[in-house]
Scaffold this motif. Structure first.
Motif, PDB file in Angstrom:
ATOM      1  N   TYR A 120      42.670  46.514  39.425  1.00  0.00           N
ATOM      2  CA  TYR A 120      41.619  45.829  38.681  1.00  0.00           C
ATOM      3  C   TYR A 120      40.246  46.232  39.215  1.00  0.00           C
ATOM      4  O   TYR A 120      39.331  46.581  38.454  1.00  0.00           O
ATOM      5  N   GLU A 121      40.090  46.191  40.529  1.00  0.00           N
ATOM      6  CA  GLU A 121      38.807  46.576  41.131  1.00  0.00           C
ATOM      7  C   GLU A 121      38.494  48.049  40.868  1.00  0.00           C
ATOM      8  O   GLU A 121      37.347  48.421  40.635  1.00  0.00           O
ATOM      9  N   GLN A 122      39.515  48.887  40.886  1.00  0.00           N
ATOM     10  CA  GLN A 122      39.304  50.311  40.622  1.00  0.00           C
ATOM     11  C   GLN A 122      38.848  50.536  39.188  1.00  0.00           C
ATOM     12  O   GLN A 122      37.956  51.359  38.923  1.00  0.00           O
ATOM     13  N   LEU A 172      41.430  49.084  32.344  1.00  0.00           N
ATOM     14  CA  LEU A 172      41.288  47.665  32.666  1.00  0.00           C
ATOM     15  C   LEU A 172      42.224  46.823  31.797  1.00  0.00           C
ATOM     16  O   LEU A 172      42.895  45.898  32.294  1.00  0.00           O
ATOM     17  N   LEU A 173      42.322  47.124  30.503  1.00  0.00           N
ATOM     18  CA  LEU A 173      43.230  46.385  29.635  1.00  0.00           C
ATOM     19  C   LEU A 173      44.683  46.566  30.072  1.00  0.00           C
ATOM     20  O   LEU A 173      45.472  45.612  30.061  1.00  0.00           O
ATOM     21  N   ARG A 174      45.043  47.787  30.441  1.00  0.00           N
ATOM     22  CA  ARG A 174      46.414  48.036  30.889  1.00  0.00           C
ATOM     23  C   ARG A 174      46.718  47.270  32.173  1.00  0.00           C
ATOM     24  O   ARG A 174      47.813  46.723  32.344  1.00  0.00           O
ATOM     25  N   THR A 175      45.738  47.224  33.063  1.00  0.00           N
ATOM     26  CA  THR A 175      45.933  46.475  34.313  1.00  0.00           C
ATOM     27  C   THR A 175      46.095  44.983  34.024  1.00  0.00           C
ATOM     28  O   THR A 175      46.932  44.304  34.627  1.00  0.00           O
ATOM     29  N   ARG A 188      47.652  42.763  52.629  1.00  0.00           N
ATOM     30  CA  ARG A 188      46.828  43.963  52.594  1.00  0.00           C
ATOM     31  C   ARG A 188      46.419  44.309  51.185  1.00  0.00           C
ATOM     32  O   ARG A 188      47.173  44.087  50.234  1.00  0.00           O
ATOM     33  N   ASP A 189      45.221  44.890  51.067  1.00  0.00           N
ATOM     34  CA  ASP A 189      44.704  45.303  49.778  1.00  0.00           C
ATOM     35  C   ASP A 189      45.559  46.440  49.235  1.00  0.00           C
ATOM     36  O   ASP A 189      45.929  47.363  49.970  1.00  0.00           O
TER      37      ASP A 189
END
Length: 897
Positions: free
Chosen positions: A785-787, A814-817, A895-896
């Motif tokens: 999402y952040e990416q 973003l929509l796929r995420t 962890r991220d």
């Protein structure tokens, strides 16, 4: 008389099914140590919100979602979890078949036996085999070392049987021809009844299971227990293994003893001298009962008694029912809770162990009770099914204690909830009691019609067992393991979805209605439950049309009238609340649902009263009375609801008389399917204790049958009308439920009940759940999402221009995420999940606006989208920091991704 008359073939099938399910379950556990050494399956369950601290219905629902299956598929794989254990079990069965084929070779090896050479004996045996209706004459061999015994044994395969005679038996050919004939006719009966095949196949499966599955399972669990903490699950695994050894041995021995008795009966029917058994019975010592249970051959006094008892071939024994109950309970547990089956089969078969267990319980218990009633001597009253059902229930109670699934991860049960375990005894007894009552109604039919009646009746019996097993596996074990809910939480469940002004205020009446509603909804979780109710009522009603009216049938209309009065009283109370006390409409209409409970109560009391008014507690009359009372009460309810406003003391919604609109039926349509799904089994079960007491306390009719029965035509018209009303009502409610219900089709639980019952978890365990949520995909989703947001930001150049291709790619990513995140598990912490859901919803709208706006010439055209996606405080970063803090009590680091 064939051995099938005793139902031993069905019990062999049950025994083999238990072997297979036990092997599959244990091999799944053993192979998981190799294919999933880090317990990834358990990690996926933890990420889904599984709470091992409590036996929670939410645990079942958490492992039934597509997200859980996707997690298991990705990290373990279907072939490891399902197909590998199935393949190993199939190999074990093939090994058992190979052993079955080798056993005859071992028994017939040349070092032990020789071919029978005496021509006169061989010729006589050949003629005897022909008169014994054998399709093919077996071979005959002699054990030359058996000088002092006079026995015979059959071994071999279909079409290639061999009879081994002791040398002492060959001598009897000239010394005691009647004893020789009786012994050989007994062995020929084993061939004719296919006892040899079933016996040696069971022995082969048992040996493979014991050496290839059970011993490694015990060794591994014992090693894990000795090297780690004494977890309750490991201890129960060892107890279950020991229990299965005892169960398998006792069941095998009992089935073999039963087939020996039927071989005796067949031999006598073929002309054997019955005094042969009498003479042996005098010479043999009487063994103690406990020692007799361990032998595969019955004691001689038991065999002599069976020959003298005409009802012995169809009698329902205590030990067979007890062992059947244990076996069925274990079978349902093993199949339902085997990881691969539990994960991949529910979409096709609900809980995978429910229907196999129900089918085998019906094939063994239901068939045995039906035969015992139909073939009972005409001079006797016939079995009621109560004793057989109670012993079946006691066996299920013992099986549940052996697996202890109601304990979850605890050592001891909670009280008084553990008393719900007594339902394991009562409900199976009620089902077989009903089966026996219906069998008595149809016993006098011609054989062809009786077979049809048996098929239909036993099909409903199987549905009743499936209804019971499904509810118990998913909900009953949870309710008996701890306090299910409080009155306040039940009321909150009932008020869910209503505005605060329309909610039912706390009161004794409101709490009673709320608790009753939750119980009914829990019991009515199977969508086909109303068809079970229809079958439980219609079959005895149809059977009663064949015989004169009995005193017990009057209970139906009588208590139906009482139910109608209850409906009128409740409706009037709602009218007073709405029009006189000026209470809110919705809570007052909720009180109106009390009429449904009044109908259910009157139906159950009517069934119990009918059971006491008819000799020996007639189940058919009891259930017919319940159906009649329910139909009468519902008819009154429909009339009252359809004429709302026409009678001033009963008006609720309308102030004047007018036809009911679709909206006027909403309350009834909401609760009626639940009521019908429960009413049949509730009436039968509630009337059982009364019937049991009636059977114990008297031997004569309390009320004699009417001397002036209704004409046959009148009875037929009444029965057809009642059956038509019940069937139509059940069909209508079923169709309405199918069209409006969005609940899970899996038996035994409801999402609403799950939300009500979901137990809180400790901070330490919550930390483990959140860590698993992040490890198995949540952290990667946050990172993705952040990416995607970073890619969208980078698509805006320093001069204010926008790279349309990069922007479109970023918004699409973003929509796929977001799609992946919404398909993944919710965050186990409800507050954090609310934040995450809000972010995803807002970002979806922004991403869709982004794609709809492109192409653009300047970034200012995308300012609303970019502003919404980049608030002053990053909510996702703050959310991740909160999740990191929540994992600390568990000693884990999120962890991220």
């Amino acid at each position: 008389m064939t051995a099938g008359g005793a139902g031993t073939t069905q019990r062999f099938v049950l025994l083999v099914a238990l072997f297979v399910s036990g092997a599959l379950s244990m091999l799944s556990d053993l192979l998981s140590l190799l294919t999933d050494p880090r317990n990834t399956v358990g990690g996926c369950a933890l990420a889904a919100g599984f709470n091992a601290e409590r036996n929670d219905p939410a645990n079942v629902l958490a492992q039934s979602t597509p997200a859980y299956r996707t997690c298991v598929d990705h990290h373990v794989g279907q072939w490891k979890l399902l197909w590998l254990p199935l393949t190993a079990t199939a190999l074990a069965l093939l090994l058992a078949v190979l052993l079955y084929l080798l056993i005859p070779r071992w028994k017939g090896r040349g070092s032990r036996v020789v071919t029978l050479q005496q021509a006169d004996v061989v010729e006589w045996l050949t003629d005897l085999a022909a008169t014994g209706t054998l399709r093919r004459t077996p071979g005959f061999v002699v054990d030359p070392n058996a000088w002092f015994s006079a026995n015979a044994v059959v071994f071999g395969r279909p079409g290639r049987y061999t009879v081994r005679l002791d040398l002492g038996l060959v001598k009897l050919f000239h010394q005691d021809r009647s004893a020789f004939t009786a012994t050989l006719l007994h062995e020929f009966a084993h061939i004719r009844n296919r006892d040899v095949d079933l016996t040696y196949l069971t022995v082969a499966i048992w040996r493979v299971f014991l050496l290839g599955v059970l011993l490694p399972f015990v060794a591994v669990n014992g090693w894990m227990l000795s090297t780690g903490d004494p977890a309750p699950a490991l201890v129960r695994n060892l107890v279950l293994a020991a229990f299965m050894v005892v169960l398998m041995y006792l069941t095998t021995a009992d089935v073999l003893r039963t087939r020996e008795i039927h071989a005796d009966l067949d031999a006598v029917a073929q002309g054997a001298d019955a005094t042969y058994w009498t003479r042996h019975g005098r010479r043999r010592p009487v063994r103690r009962r406990a020692a007799s249970l361990l032998r595969t051959h019955p004691d001689w006094e038991v065999r002599v008694a069976a020959l003298a008892d005409a009802s012995a071939p169809v009698a329902v024994g205590t030990l067979p029912m007890l062992l059947t109950g244990v076996s069925v309970q274990l079978l349902g547990y093993l199949v339902t809770f085997t990881p691969g089956l539990n994960t991949y089969l529910p979409g096709l078969l609900a809980d995978p162990g429910v229907w196999p267990a129900a089918a085998l319980a019906t094939a063994v218990g239901g068939t045995a009770v039906w035969r015992s009633v139909v073939h009972a001597p005409s001079a006797s009253a016939g079995p009621s099914g109560l004793q057989a059902g109670l012993w079946l229930g006691v066996g299920q109670f013992g099986g549940e204690l052996a697996v202890s699934q109601f304990l979850g991860n605890q050592w001891v049960p909670g009280f008084p909830e553990a008393f719900l375990l007594l339902l394991l005894v009562v409900v199976p007894a009620a089902v077989l009691w009903w089966t026996a009552g219906c069998a008595a109604l149809f016993a006098g039919l011609p054989s062809g019609l009786r077979a049809v009646a048996a098929t239909v009746t036993l099909a409903v019996t199987g549905m009743a067992f499936a209804w019971w097993y499904g509810w118990w596996q998913a909900a009953g074990t949870v309710l008996s393991g701890g306090l299910p809910y409080s009155a306040d939480s039940a009321l909150a469940f009932l008020n869910d979805g209503f505005a605060p002004a329309d909610r039912l205020p706390p009161s004794a009446t409101a709490h009673a209605i709320a608790i009753g509603t939750v119980v009914v909804v829990s019991l009515a979780s199977q969508g086909w439950g109303m068809w079970l109710t229809a079958g439980l009522w219609i079959i005895p009603l149809a059977g009663l049309a064949r015989r004169p009216r009995s005193a017990g049938t009057a209970c139906g209309p009588l208590f139906g009238a009482a139910a109608g009065l209850g409906v009128v009283a409740v409706t009037h109370r709602a009218q007073v609340w709405i029009w006189h006390d000026l209470q809110p409409l919705i809570p007052s209409l909720t009180v109106y649902t009390g009429g449904l409970f009044a109908i259910l109560l009157c139906a159950a009391v009517g069934a119990a009263s009918a059971a006491t008014w008819v000799s020996r507690g007639d189940a058919a009359v009891a259930t017919a009375a319940a159906g009649s009372a329910m139909a009468t009460g519902l008819a009154v309810l429909l009339v009252v609801n359809g004429t709302d406003g026409c009678v001033r003391p009963l008006r609720t919604v309308h102030s004047g008389c007018e036809l009911a609109a679709d909206g006027d039926w909403q309350v009834l349509a909401l609760f009626l399917p639940e009521l019908l799904a429960v009413a049949g089994m509730a009436a039968v079960t509630a009337s059982l204790p009364i019937a049991f007491l009636a059977r114990l306390l008297r031997t004569r009719h309390v009320l004699a049958r009417s001397r002036t029965p209704w004409p046959r035509e009148v009875r037929l018209v009444c029965v057809v009308a009642a059956c038509g009303v019940l069937a139509s009502l059940c069909a209508a409610t079923y169709a309405d439920r199918r069209s409006t219900s969005d609940r899970s089709d899996r038996a035994g639980f409801d999402p609403l009940i799950t939300d009500l019952r979901k137990s809180p978890v400790s901070q330490r365990y919550l930390g483990r759940q959140i860590w698993a949520w992040g490890y198995f995909g949540g952290a990667r989703l946050i990172g993705a999402y952040e990416q995607a947001l970073a890619d969208i930001d980078r698509s805006v150049q320093a001069d204010g221009s926008v790279d349309d291709t990069a922007m479109r790619r970023g918004c699409t990513d973003l929509l796929r995420t977001i799609d992946r995140a919404e398909a993944y598990f919710p965050i186990p912490a409800s507050a954090e999940q609310a934040v995450w859901s809000a972010v995803l919803s807002s970002s979806r709208a922004s991403a869709q606006d982004c794609l709809g706006t492109l192409p653009v010439a300047d970034w200012k055209e995308l300012r609303p989208v970019l502003t919404a996606l980049n608030p002053p405080v990053d909510p996702v970063a703050a959310l991740f920091d909160d999740l990191v803090e929540l994992t600390k009590p568990a000693g884990m680091e999120l962890r991220d991704g």
